[in-house]
Design an enzyme around this catalytic site. Structure first.
Site, PDB file in Angstrom:
ATOM      1  N   GLY B 173     -22.938 -41.939 -39.136  1.00  0.00           N
ATOM      2  CA  GLY B 173     -23.527 -40.861 -39.904  1.00  0.00           C
ATOM      3  C   GLY B 173     -22.768 -40.569 -41.187  1.00  0.00           C
ATOM      4  O   GLY B 173     -23.273 -39.883 -42.059  1.00  0.00           O
ATOM      5  N   ASP B 261     -32.250 -38.671 -32.473  1.00  0.00           N
ATOM      6  CA  ASP B 261     -31.202 -39.439 -31.825  1.00  0.00           C
ATOM      7  C   ASP B 261     -30.754 -38.592 -30.626  1.00  0.00           C
ATOM      8  O   ASP B 261     -29.751 -37.899 -30.688  1.00  0.00           O
ATOM      9  CB  ASP B 261     -30.049 -39.638 -32.831  1.00  0.00           C
ATOM     10  CG  ASP B 261     -29.241 -40.876 -32.495  1.00  0.00           C
ATOM     11  OD1 ASP B 261     -29.379 -41.392 -31.375  1.00  0.00           O
ATOM     12  OD2 ASP B 261     -28.454 -41.322 -33.356  1.00  0.00           O
TER      13      ASP B 261
END
Lengths: 509, 509
Positions: B173, B261
């Protein structure tokens, strides 16, 4: 390099109906463009463009070429070359994500989702996330109302002006529910207008559209529905042929394989279809009982309350009847069999009380909504006098069928087999889902002559060896399969004594 | 009638890669067979059969013919005729439905779902419902453990016997996170074994596999990973080329377009991939901060706790490092740029503290897990002595790349443009997502030479007109697009004063 060519690709027609706009690109081209499968691209031709979803391939198209789905090819016609640019996913996907996170959606957000559903702009993955989110998170009254409005406004509507328009809908889930074939002609025979649209089977044995098709074509346009309703008072048309609330059919495409039917979506779909057809006096049948969509009285009341409230917001008068749906209505399940049983009733012959009573009571409620006093007597009179049967002939003829029919002219499958009682006792339970499964194994709804005829309903006494039900099919193999299934799953339970008491909600049986 | 022909259909090859077994039938045949789009059928050839999903068409095939997707055709080879029978949907769909209803799933039920995912037996609609349900309902520790086990057991595994196997994973990320290129050679240079697999970019600018590919091929088989890890101590291989926990890639296919996610799925995917590769000493980097996957310290700790607990159940020693991920790591984002920056560090040159410190601290933690005392000093020594760089050359060569490289031999895109400060002040914030977007617009990760080089990190003083970042691309149009985007979205915020205090969790920066 591709980029130097201004993102141009030669068009190759691919014989693929994808149900949406799909562009098939070579893996390498997709990489060079920076897009992956399921990504959106802008397909530009001349001054116009459409948004399409990417599928990638190693072999279907060469580099520098793109394949277009049939749907996309139709839009582009004979364009030989397109330019393709990556574009972001539609904003509606963000709103679906918000619903997944349990947030309340605004009118605008719901509208965007519905527009993208109708525009076939969502992939299966996104559409499934939408129905899953609505199933798991639900929608409140405001959201449901906005959903109804969006579903209406993204489709066709029928405008009857100031006319009072009656309509009837059953939430479904109970097999043998052929009451529409009786209610519509009763109502229309009283000079009222009831432009009824109905559906085909999704997971049931047959929908009303499948049933009525035995007598007449059901694919009518919105214009035809309006004309016929005004001329003869009623229609029994297939909703799928008219583009009223078209979001519904697409949403069902995702709900069906998952076996879900989110309550708020169900409410919205009913109200959008009915408002779209111009109805302002609507009666809704909520069958309740084991193995129906609504398994408890609390849930039935929740539906009734919400439907009535939505009706108020939509300027529609809505009444609901909670009916017993724990076993099939009447004895017949399957298109031709159900037509036969409905005609028996319209011809004044003896039919099971569950069918007679339900059809009369529902008709009576609708008539009384229209100001008719003593609706029950009036409905019964329409049967006795033959006026309802006469009206059904007019409707059949108006929709393009032959008015020359009677219960005796209806044919069932030439192959039949009986399931018999394995012991003496009372019929304790007839399982809806098992009956549906047997009827479907026998070929219903595609084989119009396939289905199940029950010899005994719940509470009846049977002797060992006596017939419990007869299965019909046009096809021998299918009949054998259906019989094998029937013997395996025991659709009818027999016990030593009758159920002590009937549920109190069994008023309209 | 079709049924009398024993459900036989002529096979027509359709040039369609559907990613699953698909049978395309004419609408009329599908009706006669009693199946709808998305229904399952058994496709029988000789004594064998496969289960496939139906798509219907009016034009792609004629009646009596079926089209098979490329995947299905490969299984059937030159079979000219098949028989087709309706069959029920897989039981796993019932279990997905149970998860949608918020129920806890058993080991068996989870196993069935994963088997059907890996067997490509679920449609997009079903797969999306699965990831949506796991996202909305979550899974508890038991379920997650069963999910890990099922994901491992439905794929390949590498067996290193009694060897101690190290591994490292970053939850991701945060852009610019090239630490793997430094950690792996440091660990391997100490004689430890680290068969590292990594991923390509999903929504990030580039994954470690995309980055390392600048130096060497990354598509290794399980056998090659094992051999190279045993020979030179480490690999940096693309996980997608090995069939370890293959469910993961298919699940990502549905998560990616929805931008979700689910935490329990993330836990399971990490642990399955790492256990499958044979790791028993695993360090997990959890970057935390705005615009990362983990935005709060509580959530980071939740991940850490769960990963450690899962590790215990799986007989793996797991440590977690919660690291600051609120701005890019180092200055370089994009495959070649990140290789260049990692090499700078390995060559002993000056690199930003965020990169140096993170790579050293992580290496130190892994070394100490392996019983090395004073891991930090040892890691720094591996850099200073050039042993880590030497090890990287060995790994590159073992994977099939040329060991002749240095930071100076790495080329960036020939087109570049600068984004400059519009005012004096301090860099208050560098937005991860904006940097990722600019790097992708410039062509990363497909264009290896594309990316972003930051001139200033958070907290730095800038004068008006000074360079904030440089964008590189191999393509002029893409560079222009990236620059346009950069000027629109302001990836770097400048304010009059520096942030008063740094977050306390900024230990490893």
């Amino acid at each position: 390099m591709r980029e130097e060519q201004n993102n141009k690709y030669a068009v190759r027609k691919i014989d693929l109906e994808a149900g949406k706009y799909t562009v098939i690109m070579h893996d390498n081209d997709a990489q060079a463009l920076g897009v992956r499968e399921q990504d959106r691209v802008r397909v530009v031709f001349g001054e116009e463009y459409v948004i399409a979803v990417v599928e990638t391939t190693q072999s279907m198209v060469k580099m520098g070429e793109v394949g277009l789905s049939a749907e996309l090819h139709e839009v582009l016609k004979d364009v030989g070359e397109v330019r393709i640019y990556p574009t972001s996913r539609p904003e509606s996907v963000e709103y679906i994500r918000m619903k997944m996170d349990g947030k309340k959606l605004t009118e605008y957000q719901i509208r965007k989702i519905v527009e993208d559903i109708v525009g076939r702009n969502l992939t299966d993955i996104e559409l499934s996330a939408y129905v899953s989110a609505v199933y798991m998170r639900g929608m409140d009254q405001d959201e449901t109302y906005h959903l109804v409005k969006a579903m209406i406004e993204t489709g066709e509507t029928i405008d009857f002006g100031d006319e009072i328009i009656y309509d009837f809908h059953s939430i479904g889930g109970v097999p043998g529910n052929k009451v529409t074939l009786i209610v519509v002609p009763i109502i229309a025979s009283m000079g009222l207008t009831i432009p009824k649209t109905c559906s085909r089977a999704i997971s049931s044995a047959c929908g009303t559209a499948d049933i009525f098709e035995v007598l007449a074509p059901v694919s009518l346009s919105a214009e035809e529905i309006k004309r016929i309703a005004l001329e003869v008072g009623g229609t029994i048309a297939w909703g799928g042929a008219v583009s009223i609330a078209p979001a519904d059919d697409i949403i069902i495409r995702a709900e069906y394989p998952l076996g879900i039917d989110p309550p708020s979506q169900l409410l919205a779909s009913i109200m959008a279809k009915k408002k779209g057809v111009g109805a302002n006096n609507l009666l809704i049948d909520i069958p309740m009982g084991p193995e129906t969509k609504v398994e408890s009285i609390e849930k039935a009341r929740w539906y009734a309350r919400n439907l009535i409230e939505l009706g108020e917001k939509l300027d529609m008068k809505v009444s609901c009847a909670i009916t017993y749906g724990g076993q099939p209505i009447g004895r017949a399940v399957g298109p031709a069999l159900e037509v036969w049983e409905a005609l028996q009733m319209l011809e004044g012959k003896q039919v099971p009380r569950s069918l007679y009573s339900k059809a009369i009571e529902l008709s009576s409620m609708l008539l009384e909504m229209g100001g008719v006093l003593d609706g029950k007597r009036v409905a019964e009179e329409a049967i006795k006098s033959g006026k309802a049967l006469e009206k059904l002939r007019e409707i059949v003829e108006a929709q393009g069928g032959s008015p020359e029919f009677s219960s005796e002219s209806i044919e069932f499958g030439k192959y039949s087999a009986e399931v018999v009682a394995k012991s003496d006792g009372y019929v304790k339970r007839i399982r809806n889902r098992s009956i549906i499964r047997i009827a479907r194994e026998a070929g219903s709804p595609y084989d119009k002559k396939a289905g199940v005829l029950l010899a005994k309903k719940e509470g009846y006494r049977v002797e060992k060896g006596e017939t419990l039900l007869t299965i019909y099919s046009s096809n021998k193999t299918k009949l054998e399969n259906a019989l094998r299934v029937a013997n395996k799953i025991s659709p009818v339970s027999i016990e030593g004594m009758i159920l002590e008491k009937m549920p109190s909600y069994r008023e309209i049986v």
